[in-house]
Write a protein that holds these residues in place. Structure first.
Motif, PDB file in Angstrom:
ATOM      1  N   ASN A  53      -3.021   4.140  -9.823  1.00  0.00           N
ATOM      2  CA  ASN A  53      -1.747   3.453 -10.045  1.00  0.00           C
ATOM      3  C   ASN A  53      -1.351   3.503 -11.517  1.00  0.00           C
ATOM      4  O   ASN A  53      -2.153   3.187 -12.403  1.00  0.00           O
ATOM      5  CB  ASN A  53      -1.856   1.991  -9.592  1.00  0.00           C
ATOM      6  CG  ASN A  53      -0.522   1.282  -9.628  1.00  0.00           C
ATOM      7  OD1 ASN A  53       0.527   1.904  -9.414  1.00  0.00           O
ATOM      8  ND2 ASN A  53      -0.547  -0.018  -9.902  1.00  0.00           N
TER       9      ASN A  53
ATOM     10  N   ILE B 286       1.035   2.110  -5.056  1.00  0.00           N
ATOM     11  CA  ILE B 286       0.587   3.022  -6.110  1.00  0.00           C
ATOM     12  C   ILE B 286       1.792   3.787  -6.639  1.00  0.00           C
ATOM     13  O   ILE B 286       2.476   4.490  -5.886  1.00  0.00           O
ATOM     14  CB  ILE B 286      -0.478   3.983  -5.546  1.00  0.00           C
ATOM     15  CG1 ILE B 286      -1.707   3.167  -5.115  1.00  0.00           C
ATOM     16  CG2 ILE B 286      -0.857   5.050  -6.574  1.00  0.00           C
ATOM     17  CD1 ILE B 286      -2.650   3.928  -4.222  1.00  0.00           C
TER      18      ILE B 286
ATOM     19  N   GLY C  80       1.688  -3.191  -8.337  1.00  0.00           N
ATOM     20  CA  GLY C  80       0.263  -2.948  -8.089  1.00  0.00           C
ATOM     21  C   GLY C  80      -0.415  -4.067  -7.309  1.00  0.00           C
ATOM     22  O   GLY C  80      -1.334  -3.806  -6.528  1.00  0.00           O
TER      23      GLY C  80
ATOM     24  N   GLY D   1      -0.778  -3.497  -3.765  1.00  0.00           N
ATOM     25  CA  GLY D   1      -1.492  -2.272  -3.382  1.00  0.00           C
ATOM     26  C   GLY D   1      -0.594  -1.053  -3.401  1.00  0.00           C
ATOM     27  O   GLY D   1      -0.958   0.011  -2.894  1.00  0.00           O
TER      28      GLY D   1
ATOM     29  N   ASP E 269      -5.330   6.859  -4.944  1.00  0.00           N
ATOM     30  CA  ASP E 269      -5.810   5.538  -4.561  1.00  0.00           C
ATOM     31  C   ASP E 269      -5.509   4.541  -5.681  1.00  0.00           C
ATOM     32  O   ASP E 269      -4.861   4.892  -6.668  1.00  0.00           O
ATOM     33  CB  ASP E 269      -7.297   5.571  -4.179  1.00  0.00           C
ATOM     34  CG  ASP E 269      -8.166   6.047  -5.323  1.00  0.00           C
ATOM     35  OD1 ASP E 269      -7.740   5.901  -6.485  1.00  0.00           O
ATOM     36  OD2 ASP E 269      -9.259   6.578  -5.067  1.00  0.00           O
ATOM     37  N   ASP E 270      -6.004   3.304  -5.505  1.00  0.00           N
ATOM     38  CA  ASP E 270      -5.639   2.228  -6.444  1.00  0.00           C
ATOM     39  C   ASP E 270      -5.901   2.593  -7.898  1.00  0.00           C
ATOM     40  O   ASP E 270      -5.139   2.209  -8.790  1.00  0.00           O
ATOM     41  CB  ASP E 270      -6.410   0.938  -6.098  1.00  0.00           C
ATOM     42  CG  ASP E 270      -5.900   0.317  -4.811  1.00  0.00           C
ATOM     43  OD1 ASP E 270      -4.826   0.754  -4.334  1.00  0.00           O
ATOM     44  OD2 ASP E 270      -6.571  -0.577  -4.278  1.00  0.00           O
TER      45      ASP E 270
ATOM     46  N   GLY F  16       0.801  -1.230   0.000  1.00  0.00           N
ATOM     47  CA  GLY F  16       0.000   0.000   0.000  1.00  0.00           C
ATOM     48  C   GLY F  16       0.827   1.272   0.000  1.00  0.00           C
ATOM     49  O   GLY F  16       0.278   2.376   0.093  1.00  0.00           O
TER      50      GLY F  16
END
Ligand SMILES: NC(=O)c1ccc[n+]([C@@H]2O[C@H](COP(=O)([O-])OP(=O)(O)OC[C@H]3O[C@@H](n4cnc5c(N)ncnc54)[C@H](OP(=O)(O)O)[C@@H]3O)[C@@H](O)[C@H]2O)c1
Length: 244
Positions: free
Chosen positions: A231, A190, A185, A188, A227-228, A142
């Motif tokens: 990415n 980014i 990725g 998690g 946030d995801d 993350g």
């Protein structure tokens, strides 16, 4: 009942922290309480960064690093591992900012020097790719990786000849960002390509409209807000999408 106090302090590794945008990022990160492993080529001459460390002795650690050196990935990973271990065995890097960059000014078509192109690719693209790869085991799941890119690396934005070595290096860095986003990725993590604006630094010059402090604030806000879904994206310091 077991009570735990969650450690919310962020651990940030930042390259090219001795001047310009890097120094402004280090200043802002330390002011908000983050712990910073700050790299620069010549710590003995890094007076401003030294002063910052003096002001935040427990939170700022300086490591000498030429990002383009062949042993830079191994040396930085070793230094980061030791830095993290001083906190705890479980400590990880929450944010990696690949900020160090180089621009060869005054290039003319007809006189492009291959060594300038190679240096730009090495510093602006290969270094972020290899440093991130070496640090990957030390990144928290993350975590964020911010590669400081440039609008001059946007192939779709080229309307005139200028700074080809730099433009090629940043375009290559953008591909490194896209590749790293795929590689990391799944954890998690980014990975972002960030254009910091035209900034008043040695590189940006005195006509640049944006103060380093404002660019640093914008860049960190974009990183914090990512946030995801972001990415592998290319954004500017305001968070607006950039063309590749
Ligand atoms: N300024 C702008 O308008 C602008 C616009 C778009 C993108 N950017 C990007 O923003 C980032 C920061 O730029 P800046 O404006 O702050 O530039 P700057 O004032 O020229 O600072 C460049 C930094 O990169 C470091 N660096 C260069 N080559 C290195 C190497 N081989 N190993 C380690 N460090 C190295 C420099 O260290 P030394 O002091 O040792 O040379 C310095 O800390 C760069 O990636 C740049 O491409 C800037």
């Amino acid at each position: 009942m077991h009570t735990s106090t969650k450690d919310t302090r962020k651990r940030v590794l930042l390259t090219g922290a001795n001047r310009g945008l890097g120094l402004a990022l280090a200043t802002r990160l330390l002011a908000r309480g983050d712990r910073v492993l700050a790299t620069c080529r010549a710590p003995a001459a890094a007076d401003a960064l030294d002063a910052l460390r003096d002001a935040h002795p427990d939170h700022c650690h300086i490591v000498a690093l030429d990002v383009a050196a062949a042993d830079a990935p191994v040396r930085l990973a070793d230094a980061a591992r030791a830095w993290l271990a001083a906190d705890s065995d479980a400590a990880r890097i929450d944010l990696l900012v690949n900020n160090a960059g180089v621009l060869k000014a005054g290039e003319r078509f007809g006189g492009i020097d291959g060594e300038d192109v190679a240096t730009s690719v090495r510093v602006n693209a290969v270094a972020p790719l290899l440093l991130t790869q070496a640090l990957a085991p030390l990144l928290a799941d993350g975590a964020r990786v911010a590669n400081i890119s440039s609008q001059l690396g946007a192939i779709g934005g080229v309307t005139r000849f200028g700074t080809p070595s730099y433009a090629i290096g940043k375009a290559a860095q953008n591909m490194a960002t896209a590749q790293l986003a795929q590689a990391l990725g799944g954890r998690g993590i980014i990975v972002l390509a960030l254009h910091p604006g035209w900034v008043r630094t040695d590189m940006g010059g005195t006509d640049a409209p944006l103060a380093p402090e404002a660019a640093a604030a914008g860049v960190l806000e974009v990183i914090d807000g990512s946030d995801d879904a972001d990415n592998g994206s290319f954004r500017d310091w305001k968070g607006d999408a950039m063309q590749w």
